[in-house]
Each structure stands twice: as C-alpha cells, then as structure tokens.
Design a protein around this motif. Structure first.
Motif, PDB file in Angstrom:
ATOM      1  N   ARG B 101     -15.228 -59.937  12.993  1.00  0.00           N
ATOM      2  CA  ARG B 101     -14.074 -59.731  13.829  1.00  0.00           C
ATOM      3  C   ARG B 101     -12.953 -60.673  13.431  1.00  0.00           C
ATOM      4  O   ARG B 101     -11.713 -60.264  13.787  1.00  0.00           O
ATOM      5  CB  ARG B 101     -14.763 -60.033  14.637  1.00  0.00           C
ATOM      6  N   THR B 103     -11.583 -61.934  11.664  1.00  0.00           N
ATOM      7  CA  THR B 103     -10.708 -61.536   9.415  1.00  0.00           C
ATOM      8  C   THR B 103     -10.186 -60.092  10.224  1.00  0.00           C
ATOM      9  O   THR B 103      -8.528 -59.996  10.006  1.00  0.00           O
ATOM     10  CB  THR B 103     -11.516 -60.982   8.518  1.00  0.00           C
ATOM     11  N   ASN B 104     -11.021 -59.383  11.220  1.00  0.00           N
ATOM     12  CA  ASN B 104     -10.155 -58.141  11.236  1.00  0.00           C
ATOM     13  C   ASN B 104      -8.666 -58.667  12.584  1.00  0.00           C
ATOM     14  O   ASN B 104      -7.547 -57.314  12.419  1.00  0.00           O
ATOM     15  CB  ASN B 104     -11.072 -57.145  11.939  1.00  0.00           C
ATOM     16  N   GLY B 106      -7.060 -60.728  12.594  1.00  0.00           N
ATOM     17  CA  GLY B 106      -5.993 -61.333  11.308  1.00  0.00           C
ATOM     18  C   GLY B 106      -5.687 -63.574  11.886  1.00  0.00           C
ATOM     19  O   GLY B 106      -4.424 -64.007  12.078  1.00  0.00           O
ATOM     20  N   ALA B 108      -7.788 -64.536   9.634  1.00  0.00           N
ATOM     21  CA  ALA B 108      -8.267 -65.539   8.563  1.00  0.00           C
ATOM     22  C   ALA B 108      -6.945 -65.560   7.470  1.00  0.00           C
ATOM     23  O   ALA B 108      -6.376 -64.523   8.039  1.00  0.00           O
ATOM     24  CB  ALA B 108      -9.566 -65.095   8.081  1.00  0.00           C
TER      25      ALA B 108
END
Lengths: 467, 355
Positions: B101, B103-104, B106, B108
């Motif tokens: 989540r 990463t999704n 943004g 990371a």
C-alpha cells in the motif's frame, strides 16, 4: 593541367552535390520525423486499447461482486481483479466503489473518478487523469442494483499508472522507427547516387575544360542534357568571342608592326639624306620631307592607338545614351586638322531636336573623328559637311566632302583593315569606323549628297535609337 | 555469531512504553559519520545479525533500530508520507500488504540495486519494495508426543487427523488468531485463495476447539510444553530457531503447497539518508546479506534448499510447491476493510470462535 584540381573547382563541386544531398536529407528527415510521430500516436492508441481492456475487465470483475445486504451496498473485491492489473509488475493500481447515493463503499476516496457529466450506464468509460502526482488511466463501469433501500447505479472505478503503457508505446514506436530509419537511409544513399549520376554531365564538361589546351578555343562538343545545354552554349559563345578577340589582336599587332616599320624606315632614310645634304637648299628640302614624314608617322601612331581603343571597346555594352548632334560638334573639335592650311570650311547640318542612339561614347567619337579626318586629308577640295538626320530606317550621321570620292570597287577593299591604297593610310581610318559600326549594329555606306558631294554615312538601326 | 552476541550485549536499549515501540542503537563500529534510522516491525533477534553484517561493510554507520507493531509502523509511515515529512530511512515490515500500500501510494522511492536481479520477481515491486527474506508458513508438531505415522504432510492429512483422532487432538491444535495477527491474516487469506481445503480445515479446527494465539511464539511455547500437539500456518523461521536450540519440535512444509511470505523493506520517499538506505537495501539483497539471513536470521532463503531437519516434499532439492505472496497491488485487497470484515466473519463462523 588536370593533375590537381584547383581550389575553385573543388568548391564548385562541393556546393552542387552537397547542397542537393543536404536538401534531400532534410526532406527525408522531416518525413522520418512525421512517420515517427504517426507511429508514436498509433502505438499509444494501441497500448491504451490493450491495457484499457484489462482495466475494464478488472472493473467488471469487481462489479460482479457488488451486492446489497440489508440496504447497504457491499463489495467483495476479488484478488484476481487486481492480479490481472498486476501482470505488468510495474503499474500502481487504484480503485473506488461508489454507492448510488454517492457514498464511497471502499477504495481510494480521493481518486478523481469520472466527472458528473458522465452518465451511468452499461457502457464503460475510460479517461486520463492525474492522481498522487502521476498520470493515470481510469476506467469506470456501472452496475444497477435494485434492492430495498439501495436502488441505483453503483460505480466501480479502477485506475492504473501509465508505466506499462509507456513501455509498450516505446517498444511499438521503436519497432516502427527502425524500418523508417532504414528506409530513409536507403533512400538517401540511392538519391545521392542519383544526384551523382545526374551531375555527371557537368563533371564531363569540367573535365573537358580542364583537359583543353589553353590555345584551343573551338566549341565544346559531345552529348549534353537539356539542362546543361544552356551552359555549354554560353561557354561556346564566350569562347567564340574570346577567339575573335584574340584573332583581332593578333592581326592588329601584325599589321601595326608592318605599318609602322615602313614609315620608320623612311624617316631613317630622310635622316641620312639630311646628313648628306651639301647645301642649305638640299638641307631645307630634307628637313621639310623629314617633318612631313614624322607628321605622317605621328598620325599613323594616333590612328593605331585609336583603333586599339576601339578594338578593346568593340564588344562592350552599348550603355551610353548619345546625341548624334553633340557627337558631330565634338568631332570637329577632336579632328586633328588644320582647316586654314587647307583652306577648307566645315559645315554642320544638324536637326533641331536631339537624335539619340545607344552606344559607346568613346568608340563613336573615334569613328566620327576618323570620318572627318579622312574627308579632310584625302578628298575635300573646299568643304566638309557633317550631317545628322533621323531617316526612316533610323538615325544617321554622314560626312560629305567635295572630293573625288571612292569607287565602289575600292570601297569594299577599303573596309578590310589596314589596306593602303592610293589613299595611303586611309584604309586604317575607315577600318576603325567599320569596326565601330559593326559593334553598334550600324551600317557603313556611301551616300551622295544632293549637291553631288561624296559622303560616308553611319546608319544606326531604328531599334538601337533611344527616344 | 559470537561477535554479534558480544555486540548486542553492548546495545543501549531504549523503551518507549506507550506504543510498545522499542528503539535499539547499533553504534558504528568505526568512526561514526552518519546515522541510519530503521523503523521496523520485525524481531530484533532476527534483524540484528543483518544489521551487524551491514556494519561490517559500513563501519561508519550508526543504526537506530526501532521495533513496533505492524499497524503502528504503517500508520506512522503513511502519516509521514502525506505530510511530506522524514520518518525513517528504511521501513521494514512483515505485513507486506502494508508495504504494498505504501508503495502503491507513492510513499517509497525507487532504488536500482545491483542485486535486485538476485531476488525473485515476486519479491520486488517497481524497485521500490524489496522482499529480502523467505518465510514459509509451516506445520509444527511436538516430535516427542506425535507418533511419526500421525505427522500430517498435507492439509488434507491434517483434516483427516483431526477427524479420525478427536480423542487425541481435540483442543491440542493451535494456529494464529488472525484477528490479532497481521501475518496470520495474510497466511490465512492466501491459503483460502489457494484452495478449498482451507475451508474444511477451518471446520476441522472449529470442531477440534483449536487454540488461537496472536504470535507464532505463543503457539510454539505450548507445543514445546506438550499442551498443544500440532500448530498450523506458523512462521518457519521461528520454529526452526527453536528446533536448532533443541526444542522437541518437528517442522513440515505442507506438501500440497506452502505459502511463502517475504519480509519487505522500502526507502520512504522523504528519507533523510537515502544513499545509506540504498546501501542497506543492497546489503540485504547481496549474497552476503542473503547468507546471513539464511544462516542466522530466517534459516530459509530464496533458491536455497530448506534446512535438512525440516520435512519437505523433496528433502534433497526442497522442491516443495511454494506459493509466494506476490508483492504487488493485489495485496490492496487484503487491506480492504469490507473484504477483511467479510473474511474474518467467515473465519469466525467456521471456527465457532464466538465462544
């Protein structure tokens, strides 16, 4: 001569071939650019088409799980729906399910779903948007729920980032770009060869000119294409004129040398006689003869120089606008004559309005001066008349005298240069006039005045006249 | 190992009482020039060897390591991301759905590790989230009390065991309480996705009055003590750690299929020390880091055979049918509250945990 090309030759070759090649390359480059852009647009459409289908499929998978339980919309997002979108392993995925009353059932609340203008219905709607600082592609589908307390269209929106699409677009574009580049290169090479072949006649002309002996001024021969023909004609015309000029100069130098040699020998003989003179009378006679001789040589030298001047100017542009009346006035001043010594009168018969001709002022002045001098020295008994008129066929200037004139047989002879007849060196004067007349497109002819005076007339062409 | 134990002995341990967040400082072994902050949800015991191993390659780095519950790490990281604040240089969590989540959304930042190719594709998402451990969900039994012929090698065998020998196994089988354990929820969720056997298994657990516990450790304690005989969907690394220390345990990688989870790390988008964070990720993925992970931390590894005393379908090659939990946006589904409520309800129904 043709071992090393001169810098000028190299520069000329560079400009023609490379200019054509450059222009072709530019056209090809523009074409390749346009094709690449077209390929890119097509690839983007194709990539969007492919991935949009996945996106809509995923939305429909989710839509299938929408249900209403006790008046509340619920959805059981199947993992397979998101797995479908995870195939590319690069894109981010967002979704949002909205109940008929606008409440968000689950998913990303801030997702910029389709604008309110989009009508709910059975058709899917796909659009571009931005979310979390990224370009996304967003698909919405609707499912109609008819349950107690929850009736209406449930919207299922699924979005993904554009990374996989961009990769596919790039791959497709590059795939199309390669053949385009290859074709452009091939076309360039072929066209360069074609240009080279097309320019070959020019190179042949160039080589022919390089190989030529400097003294060879004969026309260029050989097959030439239409485009080069004008060039060849121009070159040949130029060489013809150059050849004529060189011939004239050569002949002139030969005759001038011959003409000067005889009187100079005469002067040498007179000087010797002066030395041998025993008494004053003999010395006076010798001195008088010597003076006459030197005067003659001086006149001859003047004529030769005058002729040289005319010869050099014979083919220049007829640029000056000249009034023949002024030319007539000037001629009397210019003429190297002693009217009193000969007891001559010079008359002028001039019209009231100017008579314009187009021509070279210096050459015409020389010509008229020679006509006057000729009349004074070799014919006139008591009068010389200079007449200017505008005849039907064109402007005319004539010099008459009351001398014996020239017989038609002698006339033709006299026009050939440097022929000394019974008129001594007169031939030279008339030859000068003849040259000038030819250069001006005028005719030189015998003219008899109403009072019987013999005259020589310069008749200019009507179209050479100026208004 | 001696060195790392000695080092751990020197650690300053700071406890943050309210949240259960524990911070540990690994002082730079050399001249300290920088600090790396790791916010994690992973046992210090497992991570410490990796941190010490990293410091061997980067002796100038002091590491501040904080361990909290997965939900706390996720909430803090999410907050920092939306507020555009620095939270940590590295975030590590076993709740890979949290990592997915983040990463999704943004949160990371991308790190192109030279070792990214060394880990399987399913453990690397966008070069932003990196799975670095290999943790199978295993069945554990008490090797002294369970006769070899009873040892279940598949889910079906376990269902049969519970059905045919209720007198022995009723009340003596345990598994995660998935309402309280993130990793337990993930294991159960993907188990259910994988096959219908899981449903029958849950019914079996319900009939047998299975014991539920929030951590693998709790269940392992009870199996060791003999209170429980069999544990299901437990973390293989913990179980093997006990086994190595002489506990009377047997470990089975289910032969039908074995769910595998990879603990994941990411560099938050607003990390202060991203260069060193990148080096740490590189170390985790490097052969050296993977050796330490497989040797001292997790005992299993990518593309390595399981330890010899683990019962796998094929002892020699370890060719057990692994079903990895793929680090991808499909993990968003496991975070979907409606989905979760529905799944937990079914789970509670099947287990009859209303008691």
């Amino acid at each position: 001569m043709n071992a090393m090309p001169t810098p000028g030759v190299t520069r000329r070759r560079f400009s023609l071939f490379w200019r054509l090649t450059g222009a072709i390359a530019l056209v090809l480059l523009a074409g390749a650019g346009a094709l690449t852009f077209a390929a890119f647009s097509y690839a983007r459409t194709a990539a969007d088409g492919a991935y949009d289908r996945l996106l809509i499929g995923a939305a429909r998978q989710i839509a299938d799980t929408v249900s209403a339980e006790g008046g509340t919309i619920t959805v059981d997002v199947p993992i397979s729906a998101l797995e479908t979108l995870s195939i590319s392993r690069t894109d981010r995925v967002y979704y949002q399910i909205t109940a008929p009353d606008g409440a968000i059932v689950t998913g990303y609340e801030a997702l910029p779903v389709a604008s309110p203008a989009i009508q709910a219905g059975d058709a899917a709607h796909v659009s571009d948007a931005r979310f979390l600082d990224q370009d996304i592609r967003l698909a919405s589908v609707w499912r109609y729920i008819a349950e107690q307390g929850a009736t209406g269209w449930v919207r299922i929106s699924v979005a993904q980032t554009r990374e996989a699409r961009n990769v596919l677009t790039l791959e497709l574009t590059l795939g199309a770009l390669l053949p385009v580049l290859a074709m452009s290169l091939l076309a360039l090479v072929v066209l360069m060869a074609a240009v080279r072949i097309g320019l070959a006649p020019l190179r042949r002309v160039e080589r022919a000119l390089q190989r030529r002996d400097p003294n060879d001024l004969t026309p260029l021969e050989g097959e030439t294409p239409i485009e080069v023909e004008a060039l060849i004609v121009a070159i040949n015309r130029f060489m013809g004129r150059l050849s004529d000029r060189l011939g004239a100069m050569q002949r002139y130098i030969e005759t001038a040398a011959h003409q000067l040699r005889t009187p100079l020998t005469g002067i040498a003989a007179q000087v010797e006689m002066l030395d041998r003179a025993r008494d004053d009378k003999a010395r006076d006679m010798a001195t008088a003869r010597l003076r006459k001789r030197t005067t003659e040589v001086g006149r001859l030298a003047n004529q030769l120089l005058s002729h040289a001047t005319v010869l050099h100017r014979a083919e220049v542009m007829l640029a000056d606008r000249i009034d023949l009346r002024q030319l007539a006035e000037q001629a009397v001043v210019d003429a190297n004559i002693d009217l009193a010594a000969k007891d001559l009168s010079v008359r002028k018969a001039l019209p009231e309005s100017p008579v314009w001709v187009r021509g070279d002022l210096v050459a015409l002045r020389e010509a008229v001066r020679n006509l006057v001098e000729n009349a004074v020295h070799h014919g006139a008994q008591s009068r010389v008349t200079i007449t200017v008129e505008t005849a039907e066929e064109g402007p005319m200037l004539a010099v008459h005298d009351d001398g014996p004139g020239i017989s038609p047989g002698d006339w033709d002879h006299l026009l050939i240069r440097f022929v000394s007849g019974k008129w001594g060196h007169t031939g030279l004067g008339l030859a000068i006039v003849s040259d000038v007349a030819r250069a001006h497109g005028a005719r030189l002819g015998i003219r008899h005045a109403p009072d019987g005076d013999f005259g020589i007339a310069l008749m200019f062409p009507a179209d050479g006249a100026c208004p | 190992m001696t060195r790392s134990l000695a080092a751990i002995a020197l650690l300053a341990v700071l406890a943050a009482p309210a949240s259960g967040r524990e911070e540990t400082v690994f002082a730079a072994p050399g001249q300290e020039t920088e600090t790396l902050v790791i916010e994690a949800s992973a046992d210090l015991e497992a991570i410490a060897p990796l941190i010490l191993g990293f410091q061997e390659t980067a002796p100038e780095v002091t590491i501040r390591y904080a361990d909290s519950l997965t939900n706390e790490v996720f909430a803090s990281a999410m907050d920092a991301c939306t507020q555009a604040e620095n939270f940590a240089d590295i975030v590590i969590s076993s709740s890979v759905d949290h990592i997915a989540r983040l990463t999704n959304d943004g949160c990371a930042q991308r790190h192109d590790s030279p070792f990214a190719q060394a880990i399987p594709e399913w453990a690397n998402w966008r070069n932003e989230a990196f799975g670095f451990s290999f943790e199978p969900a295993v069945m554990v039994y008490n090797s002294e009390l369970v006769p070899p012929e009873d040892v279940p090698l598949t889910r079906n065998a376990l269902v049969e065991l519970l059905r045919t020998q209720p007198e022995t196994y009723d009340g003596r089988v345990g598994t995660y309480d998935i309402t309280r354990s993130g990793i337990g929820y993930l294991f159960a969720f993907f188990d259910a996705q994988q096959s219908s056997v899981f449903g029958r298994l849950l019914e079996g657990f319900g009939r047998a009055g299975a014991v539920l516990a929030p951590t693998t450790g709790d269940i392992l304690d009870r199996i060791e003590s003999g209170q429980l005989l069999v544990g299901y969907n437990l973390l293989g690394s913990y179980a093997y750690g006990r086994l190595r220390e002489g506990a009377p345990l047997g470990i089975v990688l289910p032969h039908d299929f074995t769910i595998v989870l990879s603990r994941a790390a990411l560099i938050p988008v607003h990390a202060a020390n991203r260069t060193t964070a990148g080096r740490f990720i590189d170390y985790l993925l490097s052969p050296a880091g993977q050796d330490v992970a497989a040797g001292s931390s997790f005992f299993f590894g990518f593309d390595r055979p399981p330890p010899p005393d683990v019962t796998a379908a094929d002892d020699a090659g370890g060719a057990t049918f692994y079903r990895p939990i793929v680090l991808s946006p499909s993990l968003l589904v496991t975070l979907d509250q409606a989905k979760r409520a529905r799944f937990l309800a079914e789970w509670n129904d099947a287990l009859g945990t209303d008691r």
